[in-house]
Design a protein around this motif. Structure first.
Motif, PDB file in Angstrom:
ATOM      1  N   PHE A 135       0.863  -1.187   0.000  1.00 28.25           N
ATOM      2  CA  PHE A 135       0.000   0.000   0.000  1.00 28.25           C
ATOM      3  C   PHE A 135       0.900   1.239   0.000  1.00 28.25           C
ATOM      4  O   PHE A 135       1.866   1.318   0.770  1.00 28.25           O
ATOM      5  CB  PHE A 135      -0.904   0.009   1.231  1.00 28.25           C
ATOM      6  N   TYR A 136       0.552   2.207  -0.855  1.00 26.55           N
ATOM      7  CA  TYR A 136       1.373   3.412  -1.006  1.00 26.55           C
ATOM      8  C   TYR A 136       0.540   4.659  -0.721  1.00 26.55           C
ATOM      9  O   TYR A 136      -0.654   4.722  -1.032  1.00 26.55           O
ATOM     10  CB  TYR A 136       1.911   3.542  -2.430  1.00 26.55           C
ATOM     11  N   GLN A 137       1.213   5.659  -0.158  1.00 27.53           N
ATOM     12  CA  GLN A 137       0.667   7.023  -0.083  1.00 27.53           C
ATOM     13  C   GLN A 137       1.700   7.948  -0.695  1.00 27.53           C
ATOM     14  O   GLN A 137       2.829   8.052  -0.205  1.00 27.53           O
ATOM     15  CB  GLN A 137       0.389   7.453   1.366  1.00 27.53           C
ATOM     16  N   ILE A 174       5.765   3.748   0.751  1.00 23.74           N
ATOM     17  CA  ILE A 174       5.141   2.504   1.216  1.00 23.74           C
ATOM     18  C   ILE A 174       4.561   2.690   2.623  1.00 23.74           C
ATOM     19  O   ILE A 174       5.256   3.139   3.544  1.00 23.74           O
ATOM     20  CB  ILE A 174       6.160   1.351   1.221  1.00 23.74           C
ATOM     21  N   LEU A 175       3.274   2.376   2.781  1.00 24.85           N
ATOM     22  CA  LEU A 175       2.616   2.420   4.080  1.00 24.85           C
ATOM     23  C   LEU A 175       2.622   1.055   4.763  1.00 24.85           C
ATOM     24  O   LEU A 175       2.778   0.947   5.979  1.00 24.85           O
ATOM     25  CB  LEU A 175       1.162   2.882   3.925  1.00 24.85           C
ATOM     26  N   LYS A 176       2.403  -0.001   3.942  1.00 27.22           N
ATOM     27  CA  LYS A 176       2.283  -1.341   4.529  1.00 27.22           C
ATOM     28  C   LYS A 176       2.599  -2.402   3.481  1.00 27.22           C
ATOM     29  O   LYS A 176       2.248  -2.245   2.304  1.00 27.22           O
ATOM     30  CB  LYS A 176       0.864  -1.558   5.069  1.00 27.22           C
ATOM     31  N   GLY A 210      -3.569  12.799   0.227  1.00 31.32           N
ATOM     32  CA  GLY A 210      -2.645  12.360  -0.813  1.00 31.32           C
ATOM     33  C   GLY A 210      -3.249  11.389  -1.801  1.00 31.32           C
ATOM     34  O   GLY A 210      -4.460  11.128  -1.818  1.00 31.32           O
ATOM     35  N   ILE A 211      -2.375  10.823  -2.640  1.00 31.30           N
ATOM     36  CA  ILE A 211      -2.760   9.845  -3.654  1.00 31.30           C
ATOM     37  C   ILE A 211      -2.349   8.463  -3.156  1.00 31.30           C
ATOM     38  O   ILE A 211      -1.176   8.227  -2.841  1.00 31.30           O
ATOM     39  CB  ILE A 211      -2.077  10.130  -5.010  1.00 31.30           C
ATOM     40  N   TYR A 212      -3.319   7.546  -3.111  1.00 31.28           N
ATOM     41  CA  TYR A 212      -3.093   6.188  -2.624  1.00 31.28           C
ATOM     42  C   TYR A 212      -3.199   5.195  -3.789  1.00 31.28           C
ATOM     43  O   TYR A 212      -4.002   5.377  -4.710  1.00 31.28           O
ATOM     44  CB  TYR A 212      -4.106   5.826  -1.541  1.00 31.28           C
ATOM     45  N   ARG A 213      -2.399   4.139  -3.708  1.00 31.42           N
ATOM     46  CA  ARG A 213      -2.468   3.042  -4.672  1.00 31.42           C
ATOM     47  C   ARG A 213      -1.950   1.775  -4.009  1.00 31.42           C
ATOM     48  O   ARG A 213      -1.370   1.827  -2.912  1.00 31.42           O
ATOM     49  CB  ARG A 213      -1.689   3.365  -5.948  1.00 31.42           C
ATOM     50  N   VAL A 231      -5.814   6.782  -6.173  1.00 35.66           N
ATOM     51  CA  VAL A 231      -7.080   7.307  -5.643  1.00 35.66           C
ATOM     52  C   VAL A 231      -6.745   8.501  -4.754  1.00 35.66           C
ATOM     53  O   VAL A 231      -5.944   8.386  -3.820  1.00 35.66           O
ATOM     54  CB  VAL A 231      -7.845   6.253  -4.819  1.00 35.66           C
ATOM     55  N   SER A 232      -7.358   9.643  -5.028  1.00 34.55           N
ATOM     56  CA  SER A 232      -7.102  10.855  -4.236  1.00 34.55           C
ATOM     57  C   SER A 232      -7.956  10.848  -2.971  1.00 34.55           C
ATOM     58  O   SER A 232      -9.181  10.691  -3.040  1.00 34.55           O
ATOM     59  CB  SER A 232      -7.422  12.096  -5.077  1.00 34.55           C
ATOM     60  N   ILE A 233      -7.286  11.028  -1.828  1.00 37.40           N
ATOM     61  CA  ILE A 233      -7.970  11.070  -0.530  1.00 37.40           C
ATOM     62  C   ILE A 233      -7.788  12.456   0.072  1.00 37.40           C
ATOM     63  O   ILE A 233      -6.661  12.973   0.150  1.00 37.40           O
ATOM     64  CB  ILE A 233      -7.406  10.008   0.437  1.00 37.40           C
ATOM     65  N   THR A 234      -8.892  13.055   0.487  1.00 38.00           N
ATOM     66  CA  THR A 234      -8.869  14.380   1.118  1.00 38.00           C
ATOM     67  C   THR A 234      -9.318  14.256   2.565  1.00 38.00           C
ATOM     68  O   THR A 234     -10.377  13.692   2.842  1.00 38.00           O
ATOM     69  CB  THR A 234      -9.795  15.358   0.377  1.00 38.00           C
ATOM     70  N   ILE A 235      -8.510  14.795   3.475  1.00 31.12           N
ATOM     71  CA  ILE A 235      -8.856  14.823   4.903  1.00 31.12           C
ATOM     72  C   ILE A 235      -9.307  16.234   5.261  1.00 31.12           C
ATOM     73  O   ILE A 235      -8.550  17.194   5.106  1.00 31.12           O
ATOM     74  CB  ILE A 235      -7.658  14.406   5.787  1.00 31.12           C
ATOM     75  N   LYS A 236     -10.560  16.353   5.705  1.00 26.64           N
ATOM     76  CA  LYS A 236     -11.073  17.666   6.135  1.00 26.64           C
ATOM     77  C   LYS A 236     -10.753  17.863   7.609  1.00 26.64           C
ATOM     78  O   LYS A 236     -11.005  16.969   8.427  1.00 26.64           O
ATOM     79  CB  LYS A 236     -12.594  17.738   5.954  1.00 26.64           C
ATOM     80  N   GLU A 237     -10.199  19.039   7.939  1.00 26.87           N
ATOM     81  CA  GLU A 237      -9.910  19.285   9.345  1.00 26.87           C
ATOM     82  C   GLU A 237     -11.209  19.420  10.132  1.00 26.87           C
ATOM     83  O   GLU A 237     -12.187  19.999   9.659  1.00 26.87           O
ATOM     84  CB  GLU A 237      -9.027  20.523   9.532  1.00 26.87           C
TER      85      GLU A 237
END
Length: 355
Positions: free
Chosen positions: A137-139, A143-145, A164-167, A181-187
């Motif tokens: 898994f990437y961000q 590499i995340l995992k 960020g962009i995950y794949r 896949v673009s992931i957005t975190i809202k504060e």
């Protein structure tokens, strides 16, 4: 018509209404799926007793299905789009965007927009449910995992660094990498701003209200913010639900740099305000104040007397000059004029000195 009637019946006495938004959940819980897979939407929200009717919209168009769930048995590319729902006693839900894909490997996500502090689930999924192995898994290409067999990965508490962009990549017969896949975190809430009821500098004895101002940006009724107030490294008030602090009687020693802190009840999200400089001036003694008043009064009187004196001298000079011009110089009076003129020049010089 049924929805309008329900809303009219729900308006409480006084005309104020704060309805809850409906929420869409998915089974399986992914917003992106492969072609021909099954997806079930379910609408959660308050309803009228004995009435489970639900309104659904796809890409802004109302559909006839009025059941609490909406099922797509074999997803096609035409099912890609925005889904909303509304129950009898709710506002319309936030949109859920469904995407349909055809690829060897797909990174499935529970949501593309996540509120800070909420979980984010990821799944590396193979076409036709093929068994995957050696998954990464990437961000943003980091590499995340790595997992030899576990295809799912969950970030339990997201923060702003998880934007960020995950794949993912995995091996079937050979190694395949999914699309990003673009992931957005809202504060959850912005950094607070500390405000004072009175502008600096303050006077000793003033009452000062300090307010730590921020606001939860998303509908999170289960979240409680706690506030703390500081001056320099000294704690004035620690973790209370009140966003205000009072200096009942300001003193000179209260001068300093003030700041506040807002934190969630679980302690996972904490933000500080910028510093606010407060200066408290000491009150002047009555004797000192009377001295300034009398000094100012005396200065004003002296100036007034000098002004009157100068005006009198000026008028006297004008009068004598006019009289001198009317007397012939060869007369007996003419000789006296010379002495008068000398006196006048003296008076003029004195007048200039007075000015």
């Amino acid at each position: 018509m049924w929805l309008l009637t329900a809303l009219l019946l729900w308006v409480p006495v006084g005309g104020q209404m704060d309805p809850t938004k409906a929420v869409i959940t998915l089974q399986p819980p992914w917003v992106n799926v492969f072609l021909k897979e099954t997806v079930t939407f379910r609408c959660e929200g308050p309803r009228l007793p004995g009435n489970s009717s639900t309104q659904w919209w796809v890409n802004g168009t109302a559909i006839r299905t009025l059941t609490p769930s909406y099922r797509i048995a074999a997803a096609s590319f035409s099912d890609t789009g925005e889904y909303r729902c509304q129950t009898g006693l709710s506002m319309a839900s936030d949109p859920v965007q469904l995407e349909i894909h055809k690829d060897w490997v797909l990174l499935q996500v529970s949501s593309r927009v996540v509120t800070e502090g909420k979980p984010l689930s990821l799944r590396c999924h193979g076409w036709n449910n093929k068994q995957l192995s050696n998954m990464l898994f990437y961000q943003n290409d980091t590499i995340l995992k790595f997992s030899p067999w576990d295809s799912e990965f969950t970030i339990l508490r997201t923060n702003l660094s998880h934007n960020g962009i995950y794949r993912c990549s995995s091996k079937i017969k050979q190694t395949y990498t999914s699309a990003g896949v673009s992931i957005t975190i809202k504060e959850l809430f912005p950094a607070p701003v500390l405000k004072a009821s009175s502008s600096s500098p303050l006077l000793e004895g003033d009452l000062v209200n300090l307010s730590c101002e921020t606001k939860l940006l998303s509908q999170s009724p289960e979240v409680q913010l706690y506030f703390s107030f500081y001056v320099g490294n000294k704690t004035l008030m620690n973790r209370t639900t009140s966003s205000e602090y009072q200096l009942l009687t300001a003193k000179r020693e209260d001068s300093g740099l003030y700041w506040c802190e807002a934190i969630t009840d679980d302690g996972n999200i904490l933000r500080h305000s910028p510093e606010l400089k407060l200066q408290v001036l000491g009150l002047q003694s009555p004797t000192h104040m009377w001295f300034h008043v009398l000094f100012s009064l005396a200065t004003g009187i002296i100036f007034l007397v000098n002004t009157i004196f100068c005006v009198i001298i000026h008028k006297e000079l004008q009068r004598k000059k006019k009289w001198n011009l009317e007397i012939p110089m060869d007369s007996g009076q003419g000789k006296k004029v010379i002495s008068y003129l000398k006196k006048d020049r003296y008076l003029e010089e004195e007048l200039k000195c007075q000015e």
